[in-house]
Design an enzyme around this catalytic site. Structure first.
Site, PDB file in Angstrom:
ATOM      1  NE  ARG A 272      26.884-112.223 -35.787  1.00  0.00           N
ATOM      2  CZ  ARG A 272      28.156-112.017 -36.118  1.00  0.00           C
ATOM      3  NH1 ARG A 272      28.997-111.543 -35.232  1.00  0.00           N
ATOM      4  NH2 ARG A 272      28.569-112.259 -37.338  1.00  0.00           N
ATOM      5  CD  GLU A 344      35.333-115.937 -38.922  1.00  0.00           C
ATOM      6  OE1 GLU A 344      35.031-114.826 -39.403  1.00  0.00           O
ATOM      7  OE2 GLU A 344      35.949-116.067 -37.855  1.00  0.00           O
ATOM      8  CB  SER A 347      39.473-117.034 -37.775  1.00  0.00           C
ATOM      9  OG  SER A 347      40.185-115.884 -38.154  1.00  0.00           O
ATOM     10  NE  ARG A 384      29.365-118.554 -36.187  1.00  0.00           N
ATOM     11  CZ  ARG A 384      29.864-117.389 -36.585  1.00  0.00           C
ATOM     12  NH1 ARG A 384      30.851-117.347 -37.462  1.00  0.00           N
ATOM     13  NH2 ARG A 384      29.365-116.270 -36.094  1.00  0.00           N
TER      14      ARG A 384
END
Length: 421
Positions: A272, A344, A347, A384
């Site tokens: 993050r 995640e 998306s 990520r």
RNA sequence: GGAGACUUCGCCUAGUCUGGUCUAUGGCGCCGCACUGCUAAUGCGGUUGGGGUUUUACCGCCCCUCCCGGGUUCGAAUCCCGGAGUCUCCGCCA
């Protein structure tokens, strides 16, 4: 913004959607009332304005004495028209407020409830069985892929340097994504990452997410949190001539997020962060094709995940966790061995006509009528992704296997060995 | 940063000085029809977008829309003020 025709024709459908999301049903009635008030105000104004125009037309050819009476009446009318017009403006503003308060109508089949009420659609790939598990930080620093300390020194927490193989891994990953996008006919785009307030607003990121967004006050510009913003605003206020086939873009950009309110969450590493890079798919299509297009985008995301050989699952996000623009959202979450949980990675949202109505993106149908387009977006690769790549491909000695598809981008190497720092 | 020019219904363009007859001109493109045995050519017609009304199926009627927002006026594409964008020149920095 939701379709006002649907609201008027079938308010119960909107109420049901609000229930599924766990949001207020009375907002629906507020909007209905505001819409009625607006229409009444418009009628008042138009009647007065029509009279004013009629009389004004007679003015130039009126006889002198008739002109005096005319003038008296038109003077009166001028004031009434002005007041009525102000009434319309006020009513429109009120309707807009009520309109913006209602999130998109969810697609049938979306699970009801909040963050934890998602439905797992499938799990793909094998979770690796690892005798010893290192987390991505230990692995990444070990192979010299990133430098977190200096990131913090130079820019603060949640910043990092990608170095050496880390930089190459990211570039390779993003290029792989672009290559795949090209294969499927998407147009690659490198968009501006600073946008005007109206672009940010139009995509809906200044609502609930306003605190997430970096703002450059001196220039009244915003740093985008995703290239969805400039890609969605790309065709703002346009009428797309031909939308028989979806128009698809793959945007490559840096993304900036303040991560306000996430204190203590994923503070270490590159999970993050305030700045990362992403390849994002964005599609404009006809509303009736949107659900099908959504599954296509999901399929392309899974194709990328397969290329980097990461175990993942696909979830159908619950209504309460959709965000205001999405009618349905599928996330792909990678398995994270160090935390024994899913993270995640992608998306994809079907925003139906909600976002396009705000941005005023339309297309012309067979009858020549203009209609709001549907918009969809989905992730193809981000910084990520390096996290589960490192962790799932780690070997007992701290080296990391390179998936076949990425090897060309790392000079043909199939393993990244630990380096002395 | 400073000065100037410009912004009209897909594109180009007339109109702005001198406010009403602008319900915005013409060309290109596009669509339809007619005509010649096909194409081309020609002729005729249509072609901004949004909203209201009739519970939009259609037709009709009405309002808004000449970059945006104010103002002046009975009346604004046209006059005044503010803003945005594009271009040109000067300055500054690369």
């Amino acid at each position: 913004m939701i379709d006002l025709r649907l609201l008027r024709d079938d308010p119960d459908a909107v109420r049901a959607s609000q229930r599924t999301r766990g949001e207020s049903e009375s907002a629906v009635d507020d909007l209905l009332r505001a819409n009625e008030a607006r229409r009444a105000a418009v009628q008042r104004f138009e009647a007065l304005r029509a009279e004013q125009k009629q009389l004004g037309k007679r003015m130039p050819k009126a006889a002198p004495e008739e002109r005096a009476t005319l003038l008296a009446r038109t003077k009166e009318l001028a004031a009434e028209v002005k007041a009525a017009e102000a009434g319309v403006t006020a009513a429109e503003q009120e309707q807009r407020q009520a309109h913006l308060a209602i999130p998109n109508v969810v697609e049938p089949g979306v699970p009801a409830g909040g963050e934890d009420d998602y439905v797992v659609l499938r799990e793909i790939g094998e979770r690796p069985s690892l005798p010893t598990v290192r987390d991505h930080i230990e692995l990444g620093e070990g192979i010299g892929a990133f430098d977190l300390e200096r990131g913090a020194k130079v820019s603060g927490s949640r910043f990092y340097y990608l170095t050496g193989v880390g930089a190459l891994l990211q570039l390779g990953l993003l290029q792989l994504a672009i290559a795949q996008a090209l294969e499927h006919g998407l147009t690659p785009v490198i968009p501006p990452v600073l946008v005007k307030p109206e672009s940010m607003e139009g995509t809906g990121f200044l609502g609930a997410h306003a605190a997430e967004v970096y703002r450059l006050e001196a220039d009244d510009l915003y740093l985008v949190g995703t290239s969805e913003v400039p890609l969605a605003a790309y065709h703002a206020h346009e009428i797309l001539a031909d939308l028989t086939e979806p128009i698809r873009y793959a945007g490559w950009s840096s993304c900036f997020r303040r991560e306000a309110g996430s204190y203590g969450k994923d503070v270490r590493g590159i999970i993050r962060v305030h700045q990362f890079d992403k390849v994002e798919m964005f599609s404009y299509c006809r509303p009736e094709q949107a659900a099908e297009e959504h599954l296509r985008l999901l399929g392309w995301e899974e194709e990328m995940l397969a290329k980097v050989e990461i175990p993942y699952r696909v979830i159908d996000v619950a209504a309460g966790d959709l965000g205001s623009s999405a009618a349905r959202k599928y996330d792909c979450e990678a398995w994270l061995p160090s935390q024994q949980r899913f993270l995640e990675l992608t998306s994809t949202s079907n925003c139906t006509t909600f976002q396009a109505r705000r941005l005023n993106v339309r297309y012309r149908d067979e009858e020549g009528r203009t209609r709001p387009a549907a918009t969809l977006n989905g992730t193809l690769a981000t910084t990520r992704w390096l996290v589960p790549m490192l962790e799932n491909h780690q070997q007992p000695d701290g080296s990391v296997r390179v998936p076949k598809a990425l090897q060309p981008y790392l000079g043909g190497r199939d393993v990244l060995e630990p380096v002395r720092r």
